[in-house]
Every structure is written in C-alpha cells, then in structure tokens.
Design an enzyme around this catalytic site. Structure first.
Site, short mmCIF file in Angstrom:
data_model
loop_
_atom_site.label_atom_id
_atom_site.label_comp_id
_atom_site.label_asym_id
_atom_site.label_seq_id
_atom_site.Cartn_x
_atom_site.Cartn_y
_atom_site.Cartn_z
N TYR A 48 -11.18 -3.39 3.02
CA TYR A 48 -10.27 -2.97 4.08
C TYR A 48 -11.12 -2.64 5.30
O TYR A 48 -11.85 -1.66 5.30
CB TYR A 48 -9.49 -1.76 3.58
CG TYR A 48 -8.40 -1.24 4.50
CD1 TYR A 48 -8.46 -1.35 5.90
CD2 TYR A 48 -7.28 -0.60 3.97
CE1 TYR A 48 -7.46 -0.86 6.70
CE2 TYR A 48 -6.26 -0.10 4.78
CZ TYR A 48 -6.36 -0.24 6.14
OH TYR A 48 -5.38 0.27 6.95
N GLU A 77 0.87 -1.16 0.00
CA GLU A 77 0.00 0.00 0.00
C GLU A 77 0.91 1.21 0.00
O GLU A 77 1.71 1.39 0.92
CB GLU A 77 -0.83 -0.04 1.28
CG GLU A 77 -2.16 0.61 1.19
CD GLU A 77 -2.88 0.48 2.53
OE1 GLU A 77 -3.12 -0.65 2.98
OE2 GLU A 77 -3.17 1.52 3.12
N ASP A 135 -5.62 10.58 9.09
CA ASP A 135 -4.36 10.01 9.54
C ASP A 135 -3.87 10.61 10.84
O ASP A 135 -4.04 11.80 11.11
CB ASP A 135 -3.28 10.19 8.46
CG ASP A 135 -3.47 9.21 7.33
OD1 ASP A 135 -3.45 7.99 7.61
OD2 ASP A 135 -3.67 9.64 6.18
#
Lengths: 405, 276
Positions: free
Chosen positions: B177, B51, B62
């Site tokens: 995911y 990734e 993030d």
C-alpha cells in the site's frame, strides 16, 4: 521477577524497558524516529553539545535550583525531615524547561526549521514556546479545548512568547487528543518539523531522551543532599502523569537500594469510580499500545482508550511513560495515588505552611508526603519533587473552593 | 485458502488488463446493520478489494473524516467481535472478494494476538494493515500473522527511501500500500506524475501488486491512479458519503446505503475505464 543487576541499563537498542516501550509509529514517521535516535546518540557523544546544554541550564534556566529544607512543614507533620526539590523556581516555573532546552538544541543540530508540541496543563507548551522564542523558531502548540479553558494564563503566556496555540476538539479534548493531533501534524510536515515531546513517553528514543534531560533533577538532589546532610535521602516522592519529573528525580537513585522511590498517580474522583474518573494508569490500567509505546493504559475491555480525569490538566493522560511501567513491574518503584480532594487540601496546606503555591500536579506528590512523613522518624530524609509552581492553577482551585475571581 | 484470495484477485485484474478499486469503509459506521448493508453491497458495486476499518478511539494517522467514522461506530457499540461478525456476514454471500482489516494495534493487542488471528482467519479475513506496526515491531503481529496464513500489508510512504524499502517489503505480503503523501488520510492528493514515479520505484523492489491511496476523492482521480498503479484505494471520500447520509440526529436516512454504493459504482467505473 528476578532482581536485575542494575535498574539503569534500559532501554535496549530497540527501545524496550522489559516488555514496555518500543517504536509503534506509522511508517511515514519511522525514518525520522531513526534519525532522531542517531542524532541524539551523536549529540550525547559530543562535548560541545554537553557544554552548551550545561551553560544554558545554568544561565537561562537558573540551575541548580535549591534542595530546600521545609522546616515548618516538617515540624507540623512531626516525622520525617522534608525537603523540596525546587523545580518550580526554574525559568517558566516547572521542570519542563530542562527537557525543552535539550531537545531544541538537538532539533537545531538536525537542521529542523519548525517545532511542534503537545501540552496538557500548558507547562510544557510554555517551556517549548520559550525555547522557540529563544532560538527564533516557529512553534505550534496543540492543546485540548478543555485544557485551554482551564489553563487560560498559560495559553496567554504561550501566545505572548510567539507560539501558535491550536485548539484540539477531538476525543475528550485533553492531553491525549493533543498528542494525537501533534502526531498528525508531524506525519504531514515530517521533512522540516521536530516534535518536541514533553513527557517521558512516546516512541523510542523519546522516553530515554526525556529521562536523560530530566535526570539533572536527581543528580542535583544527590549532590545537594550529600552536601547538606552528608548522605543519600531515604525516600523520594514525585507525581506521575507521563512521569517526566519523576523519572528525572528517580533515575540517578535507581541503583541505590536504600532510597525508597514513590510515584503518585492522579486518582481523580477516586480509583473505585471507574476509568473515566481518574488518571491512574498503573493502578487502574493494563498494558497496551498507544502513542508509540507499550505501557499501562486506561482502556476498556475492547482496547479502546478511556479519557481519564484529573483536576490537574498535566496528569490527565490515560498512559504513563514505559520506564515507569517497567519500574512498577520490577518492584523498584512504589506507585500510589492521590484524589482531587486530597490534592486540593495539600495545595492549600503547602501554600499556608511554606508560603509556596505548588502546581496541582506536584500537590499530588505532597499528599503522599503528608501521609508518610508523620509515620517516620526525624532521621528519615524525604524529598518531594516540587515540579512546578501553582500560579497557573489558582483559577481551578478557586472554582473548586467555590470562590469566584 | 483465505491468504490466496488477494493473490487470486490481483491475478484476475492483471488478466483483465485493468487496475482494481480498493474501497474502505469503517466497520460499524454509522451502525452495525447499515454498515453490514454497505459491506454486502460493495462487491457488486465494483469494489475489487474491501478494506474494513477497525474503529479506534485514537487514530493517529487518520484525518477528520475517518476519525469521525470511527467515533460514530464506537458510539453505536462497535467492537472487534462485531467487526469480525461483519466479515462473516459478507463471506456467507461472497467468498471471492478479499477483505483487509485496517486499524491500530491496541484493540488487537487487547483481544490477544493469537486469538485474533485465529478468529479473523476463521471469519474470512485475508489481510491486515496495522498503521502503528512498522517493520521494527514485526514480532508483535506481522510474523504471527504470516504464520497463521493472514497477509500483512505494509504501508510504504514518500519517506521510505530506497535504503529502507527492502526492510519495509521484507515481510510484506498480499500487496503493498503506497501512501502517496506524507500526511493523514483524507488530505490533499499527490500529483499523477509523482505517483507514477513512486509506483515505478516500488516495482523495482517488489513483484507484489502496488495499491496507491491517500487523498483520492473522485472517480477521475481514481482513474488517474489506476493508469499507473495496480489498484487505487479510496477511503475518506466514501466515508464522507456515509456522514452525508445521516440526519440531524445522526441516524441513517433511507437512501444512505444506495448513495454510498452509487458513489463506489462511479469510482469503479473510473478505475475500470482508466486504461481503455
């Protein structure tokens, strides 16, 4: 572009104003965004919600505030008849509280237990901390480290009101970065937390919801001008950061073609100086996606967001609300800009001429009033949205004038 | 061809009776050349899927580790073109290991969606994970990507309930995911039991492989996830090893690449031994 039948029909059910707006958020937040949308739509249909909102705006915020005829400024500038919509007289000193009252009533309806918000100049942070104190809810305000330094009085006010102010040290440490950290908090505490966004930007339904709560400004202007002058105003001027005061005063007039609407962006050191030297997203940006919506953004050739600059912490944001982006493209609103230096002059001019210290944000709009008014006839009725008071800015102004306090 | 690398890889993992390791690094961190050396070493170190983070100034989902990695890369001059160059460099040596680009929409929007998909596919990119494109915005990039033969891998989260899950899975391809915690990358991890229940729930709704990420920091944690999921994703912990390999001036120390790859080897060993 063909002229639509109405400029007031947006957004569509997916939150789009033309190509702008939308819901560009992480999946973790998406179910909550949909909840907010449903809850907001229910609330708006509930007469009790409307009644409660109205009462609190009257008794707590102090609405309606005056549409004030600025007689001396009108005489000195020698042209259009100038009126100030006195949002700075609201409780907490700016228009931000209109939206905060609305959204916290919604958060309570949704059963949320904790409020977070971002702030630039601190006005939205103060307004949020205020309503959290009123409703006894824990409140965390994200504020850039740079803004904390230049807005000390508001930081202390938020603390007095019981809020926790979290200093944001990422990026340029201003409003954009505060919004990033607020979103990070939200994604982490999604179950119990309500994100009280302060400007008419972010993912749908926020731009619409903030606009609706701020539209009380324009509705009052409409009624007050009718009462005082027997007709509609000819032009309305408001400053634009994210653009919540501007969309609030513009929206009720969008379908009145005789009313000219002018938004004033922050040109910082000058539009010709590059994207890190101003915060004029419409004049100096291009469409992109940030903070949940597509809109005009200050960005480099690779789509990285620039930091932007304005003397005013409240306008120091590299984007603009999506409805403004659309109103620009459709030509209904004219967007211009004012530099830091022009703003400082307007700030002092207003203080001496009318005995009113305007917020540096609002002083940007005043620059355009000072440019236009002398060229217009005395019959022209011009309204300035005096969105906030300038007490919070005296330290910044003193510094720029070389005065140490 | 490229859209099938992911399917082939997961088929092979299934045949081997083990879960995979999805290793995340940020493209161009701490600089282009060092990043290329790490990337090229990942397959051999045991990364089953790579990734590759596309740096962005405002990575809203993030945590501090990946934020810092993105800023290091941008400071060193990273661009979307450079990210695709890295993929091309890897493909010159390895045509088997799937590469998934992970990032935010604006740099792609700015590059131009059609041009981006053409160039990414030509460079050897197999899939995209774009954090700020939920199913509600599928017309933007997801549908064009699928049409161009690039997988669009969606994040499912603890807030994605059974009612919403079909919406999220509808146009998902490659793998799903699962973000095991509500939060940002690098935060605390979810409990093993919780993850097992979540994977089971996803499996009821899809035949696609399920990779689990967010908060996996050690080979032991990766192994625990690998017992129930089809793959474990490790990001912040690897990126932290990059940060730890920089000197006071932010320049890579001589052993940085080997240290990062050594850590990936440990993670891979954990994942490979999980069901043994």
């Amino acid at each position: 572009m063909t002229r639509p039948n109405t400029f007031r029909s947006g957004p569509d059910e997916r939150g789009h104003f033309g190509i702008f707006g939308g819901r560009f958020v992480a999946e973790t937040l998406m179910p909550l965004i949909l909840d907010v949308e449903r809850a907001y739509s229910d609330a708006r249909a509930d007469p009790d919600f409307e009644g409660d909102l109205k009462t609190r705006l009257k008794q707590y915020v102090g609405r309606p505030n005056p549409l004030y005829f600025a007689e001396r400024m009108t005489r000195e500038l020698g042209g259009a008849k100038i009126f100030f919509k006195r949002e700075e007289l609201n409780h907490t000193g700016a228009h931000k509280i209109n939206n905060c009252i609305g959204q916290i009533l919604l958060a309570r309806r949704m059963g949320k237990k904790r409020i977070i918000a971002e702030t630039g100049a601190g006005q939205h942070g103060v307004a949020t901390a205020t309503v959290c104190a009123l409703f006894d809810m824990p409140c965390v305000i994200y504020m850039g480290e740079v803004d904390i330094a230049r807005q000390q009085p508001n930081v202390f006010r938020m603390k007095l009101l019981g809020a926790e102010v979290r200093s944001v040290t990422s990026g340029a440490r201003t409003l954009k970065d505060a919004m990033n950290d607020a979103l990070r908090d939200w994604v982490t505490n999604v179950a119990d937390t309500y994100y009280l966004i302060g400007t008419a930007a972010g993912p749908h339904p926020y731009p619409m919801m903030v606009r609706d709560f701020q539209s009380v400004i324009g509705e009052e202007v409409k009624a007050q001008m009718q009462e005082q002058e027997g007709r509609l105003p000819d032009s309305i001027v408001a400053c634009i950061g994210g653009g919540s005061n501007a969309i609030g005063i513009f929206h009720p007039f969008l379908d009145e073609p005789s009313v000219k609407l002018i938004g004033v962006e922050a040109a910082g050191h000058g539009l010709d100086k590059g994207p890190d030297d101003h915060a004029a997203s419409i004049a100096g940006g291009r469409p992109g996606v940030l903070h949940g919506n597509r809109t005009y953004l200050l960005q480099d050739a690779d789509g990285q967001i620039r930091d932007g600059h304005s003397i005013s912490a409240g306008l120091d944001y590299p984007g603009v609300g999506p409805e403004h982006a659309w109103l620009h493209d459709s030509g209904r609103v004219e967007y211009v800009s004012a530099t830091d230096d022009e703003t400082l002059k307007a700030f002092q001019y207003c203080s001496r001429t009318e005995g009113i210290l305007p917020a540096l944000e609002s002083a940007h709009a005043l620059v355009e009033v000072m440019r236009r008014a002398p060229t217009l006839s005395p019959e022209h009725l011009m309204v300035l949205c005096l969105s906030g008071r300038g007490d919070k800015d005296i330290f910044t102004v003193a510094k720029h004038l070389g005065v140490s306090l | 061809m490229s859209a099938e690398r992911i399917a082939r890889r997961f088929a092979r993992l299934k045949a081997e009776g083990r879960a995979g390791l999805v290793a995340f690094i940020t493209a161009g961190d701490p600089d282009h050349e060092t990043s290329r050396a790490i990337l090229e070493g990942l397959p051999e170190a045991g990364a089953d899927v790579i990734e590759l983070g596309m740096p962005f100034t405002d990575p809203m989902a993030d945590g501090p580790a990946i934020q810092a990695a993105g800023l290091r890369a941008l400071k060193a001059g990273a661009t979307t073109v450079h990210t695709l160059d890295l993929v091309r460099a890897l493909r010159a040596r390895d045509d088997e290991t799937p590469v998934v680009l992970m990032g935010y929409y604006n740099p792609i929007h700015s590059y131009g969606v059609d041009r981006f998909l053409t160039d990414a596919k030509a460079a050897g990119v197999d899939g995209l994970i774009v954090v700020d494109l939920p199913p509600e915005e599928d017309e933007e990039l997801c549908l064009p990507a699928l049409k161009a033969g690039v997988n669009f891998i969606r994040l499912a989260t603890p807030t994605t309930d059974d009612k919403r899950l079909p919406t999220v899975l509808r146009n998902t391809s490659g793998f799903v995911y699962y973000v095991s915690v509500t939060g940002i990358t690098g935060a605390a991890s979810a409990g093993d039991a919780e993850i097992a229940i979540a994977v089971e729930r996803l499996k009821r709704h899809t035949d696609l492989p399920v990779a689990v990420g967010f908060g996996i920091k050690t080979p032991e944690q990766a192994a625990a996830v690998a017992r129930t999921a089809d793959a474990a994703v490790v990001g912040s912990a690897i990126v932290n090893r990059v940060a730890a390999g920089l000197d006071g001036d932010g320049l890579p120390k001589p052993d940085l690449v080997e240290d990062v790859l050594g850590f990936v080897r440990d993670l891979a060993a954990g994942v490979r031994g999980a069901r043994g």
